[in-house]
Scaffold this motif. Structure first.
Motif, short mmCIF file in Angstrom:
data_model
loop_
_atom_site.label_atom_id
_atom_site.label_comp_id
_atom_site.label_asym_id
_atom_site.label_seq_id
_atom_site.Cartn_x
_atom_site.Cartn_y
_atom_site.Cartn_z
N ASN A 44 1.01 -1.04 0.08
CA ASN A 44 0.12 -0.05 -0.12
C ASN A 44 0.99 1.12 0.10
O ASN A 44 1.60 1.48 0.87
N PHE A 45 0.79 1.87 -1.11
CA PHE A 45 1.54 3.36 -1.08
C PHE A 45 0.81 4.47 -0.63
O PHE A 45 1.42 5.68 -0.92
N ALA A 46 0.08 4.43 0.33
CA ALA A 46 -0.58 5.55 0.78
C ALA A 46 0.30 6.40 1.71
O ALA A 46 0.13 7.69 1.68
N ARG A 47 1.11 6.14 2.08
CA ARG A 47 1.89 6.89 2.84
C ARG A 47 3.37 7.17 2.52
O ARG A 47 4.52 7.69 3.17
N VAL A 48 3.33 7.01 1.16
CA VAL A 48 4.67 7.52 0.27
C VAL A 48 4.26 8.46 -0.72
O VAL A 48 2.94 8.47 -1.34
N ASP A 49 5.17 9.33 -1.20
CA ASP A 49 4.82 10.44 -2.19
C ASP A 49 4.93 9.72 -3.45
O ASP A 49 5.48 8.52 -3.49
N GLU A 50 4.41 10.28 -4.72
CA GLU A 50 4.23 9.48 -6.03
C GLU A 50 5.58 9.32 -6.50
O GLU A 50 5.76 8.05 -7.01
N ALA A 51 6.62 10.01 -6.35
CA ALA A 51 7.95 9.85 -6.93
C ALA A 51 8.75 8.51 -6.23
O ALA A 51 9.28 7.45 -6.92
N GLN A 52 8.45 8.50 -5.04
CA GLN A 52 9.16 7.32 -4.15
C GLN A 52 8.49 6.07 -4.66
O GLN A 52 8.91 5.08 -4.54
N ALA A 53 7.06 6.26 -4.75
CA ALA A 53 6.24 4.97 -5.06
C ALA A 53 6.60 4.51 -6.31
O ALA A 53 6.78 3.23 -6.61
N GLN A 54 6.99 5.41 -7.31
CA GLN A 54 7.21 4.69 -8.69
C GLN A 54 8.64 4.14 -8.69
O GLN A 54 8.96 2.91 -9.33
N ARG A 55 9.75 4.60 -7.78
CA ARG A 55 10.77 3.85 -7.64
C ARG A 55 10.78 2.68 -6.98
O ARG A 55 11.30 1.55 -7.50
N ILE A 56 9.76 2.63 -6.15
CA ILE A 56 9.52 1.40 -5.20
C ILE A 56 9.01 0.13 -6.10
O ILE A 56 9.36 -0.92 -6.27
N VAL A 57 8.08 0.85 -7.14
CA VAL A 57 7.32 -0.14 -7.84
C VAL A 57 8.41 -0.64 -9.05
O VAL A 57 8.28 -2.00 -9.34
N ASP A 58 9.23 0.07 -9.51
CA ASP A 58 10.22 -0.20 -10.55
C ASP A 58 11.10 -1.38 -9.98
O ASP A 58 11.34 -2.27 -10.65
N PHE A 59 11.56 -1.20 -8.70
CA PHE A 59 12.36 -1.97 -7.88
C PHE A 59 11.77 -3.40 -7.80
O PHE A 59 12.31 -4.35 -7.94
N LEU A 60 10.54 -3.44 -7.20
CA LEU A 60 9.68 -4.69 -7.02
C LEU A 60 9.39 -5.31 -8.22
O LEU A 60 9.31 -6.44 -8.39
N ASN A 61 9.09 -4.49 -9.44
CA ASN A 61 8.91 -5.22 -10.77
C ASN A 61 10.22 -5.84 -11.15
O ASN A 61 10.03 -7.09 -11.78
N GLY A 62 11.14 -5.09 -11.04
CA GLY A 62 12.59 -5.92 -11.13
C GLY A 62 12.80 -7.28 -10.42
O GLY A 62 13.23 -8.44 -10.73
N THR A 63 12.48 -7.17 -9.07
CA THR A 63 12.37 -8.41 -8.19
C THR A 63 11.47 -9.53 -8.54
O THR A 63 12.06 -10.75 -8.70
N ALA A 64 10.15 -9.02 -9.00
CA ALA A 64 9.18 -10.19 -9.33
C ALA A 64 9.63 -10.94 -10.49
O ALA A 64 9.26 -12.02 -10.82
N PHE A 65 10.39 -10.03 -11.67
CA PHE A 65 10.50 -10.57 -12.79
C PHE A 65 11.78 -11.63 -12.62
O PHE A 65 12.00 -12.57 -13.08
N ALA A 66 12.70 -11.24 -11.79
CA ALA A 66 13.88 -12.18 -11.18
C ALA A 66 13.50 -13.55 -10.96
O ALA A 66 14.17 -14.50 -11.07
#
Length: 143
Positions: A85-107
């Protein structure tokens, strides 16, 4: 008088054998394997998560800073699904986290799906997600 120093003697690679050296000619007994009534498993590879194979775990996380993505990624690589849940983080940080987790899930052969406006589901390879929650949420808010 002292002998002449030789590197080959120092490192033991001299072809001249010492006269004091005697080879031990007693045979070495090799122990015989104990026979048991149970079959012996000769596999070299053993699954480390075999005890937890039947149980599934879904974690819920609310990251506040980018470094929280590391703990979420550890859970995904450990075989757990994570709802983020990204309700407590700003949009730029949320996008960076999603990108990181997308790479992790792909791996790990998994996937990441958006299930709400600020909520994502990250799953490893052993989870199957069916349905499209985002479409259903969109119709719920417009009615």
């Amino acid at each position: 008088m002292a002998e002449k120093f030789s590197l080959s003697k120092f490192f033991g690679t001299n072809d001249d054998y010492d006269e004091d050296y005697q080879e031990d000619s007693t045979p070495v007994a090799t122990p015989k394997p104990a026979t048991s009534s149970q079959p012996v498993d000769r596999r070299k590879v053993v699954a480390m998560r075999s005890a937890k194979a039947n149980s599934s775990h879904i974690a819920i996380c609310e990251p506040r800073i980018y470094s929280d993505a590391k703990s979420i990624a550890k859970q995904i690589t450990g075989g757990d699904a994570v709802i983020v849940n990204f309700a407590r983080v700003d949009e730029a940080q949320a996008q960076r986290i999603v990108d990181f987790l997308n790479g992790t899930a792909f791996a790990v052969g998994g996937e990441i799906k958006r299930i709400g406006e600020q909520i994502f589901l990250c799953t490893p390879h052993n989870f199957e997600v069916s349905g499209d929650v985002a479409v259903n949420l969109g119709t719920q808010f417009t009615q």
